[in-house]
Design a protein around this motif. Structure first.
Motif, mmCIF file in Angstrom:
data_model
loop_
_atom_site.group_PDB
_atom_site.id
_atom_site.type_symbol
_atom_site.label_atom_id
_atom_site.label_comp_id
_atom_site.label_asym_id
_atom_site.label_seq_id
_atom_site.Cartn_x
_atom_site.Cartn_y
_atom_site.Cartn_z
ATOM 1 N N TYR A 1 8.692 1.317 -3.438
ATOM 2 C CA TYR A 1 8.252 0.183 -4.252
ATOM 3 C C TYR A 1 9.484 -0.647 -4.614
ATOM 4 C CZ TYR A 1 6.557 -2.695 -8.051
ATOM 5 O OH TYR A 1 6.244 -3.771 -8.849
ATOM 6 N N TYR B 1 7.250 6.727 0.409
ATOM 7 C CA TYR B 1 6.676 5.605 -0.360
ATOM 8 C C TYR B 1 7.818 4.829 -1.002
ATOM 9 C CZ TYR B 1 4.401 3.009 -4.097
ATOM 10 O OH TYR B 1 3.984 2.014 -4.942
ATOM 11 N N GLY C 1 6.314 -7.673 -6.970
ATOM 12 C CA GLY C 1 6.253 -6.297 -6.482
ATOM 13 C C GLY C 1 5.823 -6.200 -5.031
ATOM 14 N N ASP C 2 6.401 -5.217 -4.317
ATOM 15 C CA ASP C 2 6.047 -4.978 -2.921
ATOM 16 C C ASP C 2 6.174 -3.483 -2.659
ATOM 17 O OD1 ASP C 2 5.487 -5.933 -0.155
ATOM 18 O OD2 ASP C 2 7.441 -5.038 0.227
ATOM 19 N N SER C 3 5.176 -2.890 -2.018
ATOM 20 C CA SER C 3 5.206 -1.455 -1.757
ATOM 21 C C SER C 3 4.885 -1.186 -0.292
ATOM 22 C CB SER C 3 4.205 -0.715 -2.652
ATOM 23 O OG SER C 3 2.876 -1.117 -2.367
ATOM 24 N N HIS D 1 10.789 -4.200 -6.740
ATOM 25 C CA HIS D 1 10.452 -5.227 -7.723
ATOM 26 C C HIS D 1 11.572 -6.253 -7.765
ATOM 27 C CE1 HIS D 1 8.306 -6.713 -11.314
ATOM 28 N NE2 HIS D 1 9.518 -7.087 -11.701
#
Length: 204
Positions: free
Chosen positions: A179, A177, A192-194, A181
């Motif tokens: 994330y 995972y 934000g992008d995940s 910013h």
């Protein structure tokens, strides 16, 4: 080598591909880590992700707990506000602890961030702050965490969590995972992008 594939159908048709190569090598007083990742996805026939990420770091022992390092990173994302971005830096690392099955290292150093935007190529002075943590939860399960702050005029932060489960001596299942910013994103893009990847890993 990591290979991931995901297919969804129903309310939306989505196909995701993820390919990664990682290498580690110990030399006399030196250590090398490198990786190359490619992620691509289609959603209802349109490109949802098209990203290349290449990283490399060279470490030099400087005592029981200290290291000196130089690193570089290159990223190209067709769905971002820039054509590509790169970082070149060097600094010092401190091993908070380094024991069998558990390790934590802090790194800090100056560098240059290059951003190729549609209008021009921008070069920014940057300060790179990073934390790498690894924990062997069991004989077959390993957890890793990488936190990174890149302080510059276009500052950003990355957080990555990885959970690897061994499927024998050479195979493993990896859940990752990430994330990101961006403190000052390009117009039309979110801060934000995940992303979550599930991959099959083959060790060599």
């Amino acid at each position: 080598m990591k290979l991931g594939l995901r297919s969804d159908s129903g309310n939306s048709d989505r196909m995701d591909y993820h390919l990664a190569l990682e290498a580690e090598r110990a030399l006399s007083g030196w250590g090398f880590e490198g990786s190359a990742e490619y992620a691509y996805s289609e959603v209802d026939g349109a490109v949802g992700r098209d990203e290349v990420l290449v990283k490399a770091r060279l470490d030099r022992e400087a005592g029981e707990q200290w290291t000196l390092y130089a690193d570089t990173a290159f990223e190209q994302d067709d769905l971002s506000g820039y054509d590509w971005t790169a970082f070149l830096g060097a600094g010092v690392g401190y091993r908070v602890y380094d024991r069998p099955g558990r390790a934590w290292t802090l790194r800090a150093g100056p560098g240059l961030r290059l951003i190729d935007e549609p209008a021009a190529l921008t070069t920014e002075a940057a300060l790179d702050l990073a934390s790498d943590f690894e924990l062997q939860l069991s004989e077959a399960v390993r957890f890793g965490s990488e936190t990174r702050f890149l302080l510059s005029d276009s500052a950003r932060a990355d957080q990555v969590f990885v959970l690897d489960t061994a499927l024998g001596e050479l195979w493993a299942l990896s859940l990752k995972y990430r994330y990101r910013h961006e403190f000052e994103p390009e117009p039309g893009f979110e801060e934000g992008d995940s992303r979550t990847d599930i991959s099959v890993v083959r060790e060599f």
